[in-house]
Design a protein around this motif. Structure first.
Motif, PDB file in Angstrom:
ATOM      1  N   GLU A 297       0.835  -1.207   0.000  1.00 58.31           N
ATOM      2  CA  GLU A 297       0.000   0.000   0.000  1.00 58.31           C
ATOM      3  C   GLU A 297       0.869   1.256   0.000  1.00 58.31           C
ATOM      4  N   ASP A 298       1.925   1.270   0.817  1.00 65.21           N
ATOM      5  CA  ASP A 298       2.832   2.407   0.856  1.00 65.21           C
ATOM      6  C   ASP A 298       3.514   2.610  -0.492  1.00 65.21           C
ATOM      7  N   LYS A 299       3.903   1.501  -1.110  1.00 68.74           N
ATOM      8  CA  LYS A 299       4.574   1.602  -2.406  1.00 68.74           C
ATOM      9  C   LYS A 299       3.638   2.153  -3.481  1.00 68.74           C
ATOM     10  N   ARG A 300       2.352   1.781  -3.396  1.00 66.52           N
ATOM     11  CA  ARG A 300       1.385   2.304  -4.374  1.00 66.52           C
ATOM     12  C   ARG A 300       1.152   3.793  -4.192  1.00 66.52           C
ATOM     13  N   THR A 301       1.413   4.304  -2.989  1.00 65.94           N
ATOM     14  CA  THR A 301       1.125   5.705  -2.683  1.00 65.94           C
ATOM     15  C   THR A 301       2.355   6.598  -2.754  1.00 65.94           C
ATOM     16  N   LEU A 302       3.491   6.126  -2.255  1.00 67.36           N
ATOM     17  CA  LEU A 302       4.632   6.997  -1.994  1.00 67.36           C
ATOM     18  C   LEU A 302       5.779   6.887  -2.996  1.00 67.36           C
ATOM     19  N   THR A 303       5.714   6.000  -3.959  1.00 63.87           N
ATOM     20  CA  THR A 303       6.804   5.895  -4.931  1.00 63.87           C
ATOM     21  C   THR A 303       6.689   6.984  -5.994  1.00 63.87           C
ATOM     22  N   VAL A 304       7.812   7.306  -6.593  1.00 64.28           N
ATOM     23  CA  VAL A 304       7.815   8.296  -7.677  1.00 64.28           C
ATOM     24  C   VAL A 304       6.977   7.791  -8.850  1.00 64.28           C
TER      25      VAL A 304
END
Length: 457
Positions: A297-304
């Motif tokens: 979930e974090d990767k879906r939100t916080l990645t470039v």
């Protein structure tokens, strides 16, 4: 064909100005007129260039050896030349927009906004004005406007107060962006085009811009009074999904990435967009490594990668279309003809710039600055007899940065910041005209007078 190119541009721009009536996205119209003007130019190039208005064609003839080919001049010499300049602006904007959106995604701007706790309407107005002025010098004025108006929704309940505050944000954001080489699209264009240097534009325009925002904010403060009433926010807007340390870190690193761009250009003498892309690359690598063990979930939100999907591509395409159209008019000689008219009828560079600034409240300032860059080229400054004003860092360019950057505040549709505020807060055009236009004009004139006195000292 010469007049047809102009007609396509004028009619197309009419559709852009009245986007709120025809409900056609301005990016679509800009791409249409950008493509059509070049197509008309390519088809009727012989007749257009035979009129003798194009200085680019005259220079090409003077430097050519042997037989000249009109089609090759238009498609290879001119189109590719202008495309390289336009691309450098677009890559710069896309890099900057991605960095800013990444900082916002990590809630980095909360570090600043949570410090705003005044309940006095007048005091809050001055705080927001100063914050907007400073932020738009580091970020772009469009992004700053969106961020600050989002904050205002958490600070103000009454619609009338929010409209006044939002209008003040537009004026302050435009003034703050005008003096910074990375703060406003028009100043970015002049900086990338080498009309101004980063150090000079800051020293020459910061005082007029500051006077503009002080005068405007004082007049705005007469419209508000009493205490502000804060709305009750739903739980999903108060939830914090990043730690304080993460927010501070991303705010600092993102800001450093933006501020380092002028330093990069000064050291390497490479185009600014490379410095912006370098900063984005560093942030991209850092965030990917940081998130490697985080949840999906974090990767879906916080990645470039996730952030890039949310940047305002229609705005980028709008700039592509409109700058393409302007470059076609520049190559064909329309802008040379306009420059000749202005020189003969107006002559005074300060009056010319102020006219451009006022017109930018009706017509977007991006094509106006692009047109000015085409009308008054640095290389021809000495031959034209304007050595002191049209050379790099000349008064014309510095004052143009101020006027084009702040003149759009006079009407709500005159700047990207104004259009954003209008969309976010549903500000009525006539309300802005009655309540704000006079205030914005007063600030604009005060700053212009300051610039003129500054050059006289």
């Amino acid at each position: 064909m010469f007049l047809l190119m102009l007609a396509v541009f004028v009619i197309g721009y009419g559709f852009i100005v009245f986007e709120h009536i025809n409900h056609i996205n301005k990016a679509a119209i800009a791409l249409l007129i950008g493509s059509l003007t070049w197509a008309i130019y390519a088809i009727g190039g012989s007749g257009v260039l035979e009129l003798g208005f194009s200085s680019a064609w005259q220079n090409y003839l003077a430097s050519a050896h042997g037989t000249v080919n009109i089609h090759q001049f238009i498609t290879h010499h001119q189109l590719y030349h202008h495309l390289s300049e336009i691309s450098s602006i677009l890559f710069f904007l896309m890099g900057a927009m991605t960095i800013v959106e990444l900082v916002d995604r990590y809630q980095g701007f909360r570090v600043i906004t949570t410090k705003i706790n005044s309940s006095s309407a007048v005091k809050l107005l001055w705080i927001i004005s100063g914050l907007t002025f400073l932020m738009s010098a580091v970020l772009d004025n469009l992004t700053t406007t969106i961020v600050i108006i989002t904050v205002l929704r958490k600070l103000l309940t009454q619609k009338d107060n929010r409209w006044i505050f939002a209008s003040m944000v537009v004026v302050s954001a435009n003034a703050g962006g005008a003096w910074s080489p990375i703060g406003d699209v028009t100043t970015i264009m002049l900086w990338i085009g080498s009309q101004v240097t980063a150090a000079h534009i800051i020293t020459a325009v910061i005082l007029p811009s500051l006077v503009n925002v002080i005068v405007s904010t004082f007049l705005f403060s007469l419209l508000v009074k009493g205490q502000t009433i804060r709305p009750v926010l739903p739980e999903n807007e108060t939830r914090e999904f990043t730690t304080f340390q993460e927010r501070v870190f991303m705010l600092v690193v993102g800001t450093l990435a933006l501020i380092s761009v002028p330093i990069f250009k000064t050291i390497t003498h490479l185009p600014p967009y490379l410095g912006m892309l370098l900063g984005l690359a560093v942030l991209w690598i850092m965030t990917d490594r940081y998130l490697k063990n985080r949840s999906a979930e974090d990767k879906r939100t916080l990645t470039v990668t996730a952030v890039i999907k949310t940047i305002d591509i229609p705005t980028v395409l709008f700039f592509l279309g409109i700058l393409s159209a302007v470059s076609a008019l520049q190559s064909a000689g329309h802008l040379d003809l306009m420059a000749q008219f202005m020189d003969e009828k107006v002559k005074n560079i300060y009056v010319i710039d102020m006219i451009i600034g006022v017109v930018s409240s009706i017509v977007d300032n991006v094509p106006l600055v692009a047109a000015s860059m085409g009308m008054y080229q640095i290389a021809g400054a000495e031959a034209a007899g304007y050595l002191g004003n049209f050379v790099q860092d000349g008064n014309f360019w510095s004052f143009l940065a101020y006027c084009a950057g702040t003149g759009g505040s006079i009407l709500i549709i005159g700047s990207a910041a104004g259009v954003a505020a209008m969309g976010l807060e549903k500000i009525d055009f006539m309300w802005y005209l009655k309540k704000v236009s006079v205030i914005a004009l007063a600030g604009y004139m005060a700053g212009a007078l300051t610039f003129y006195l500054q050059t006289m000292i």
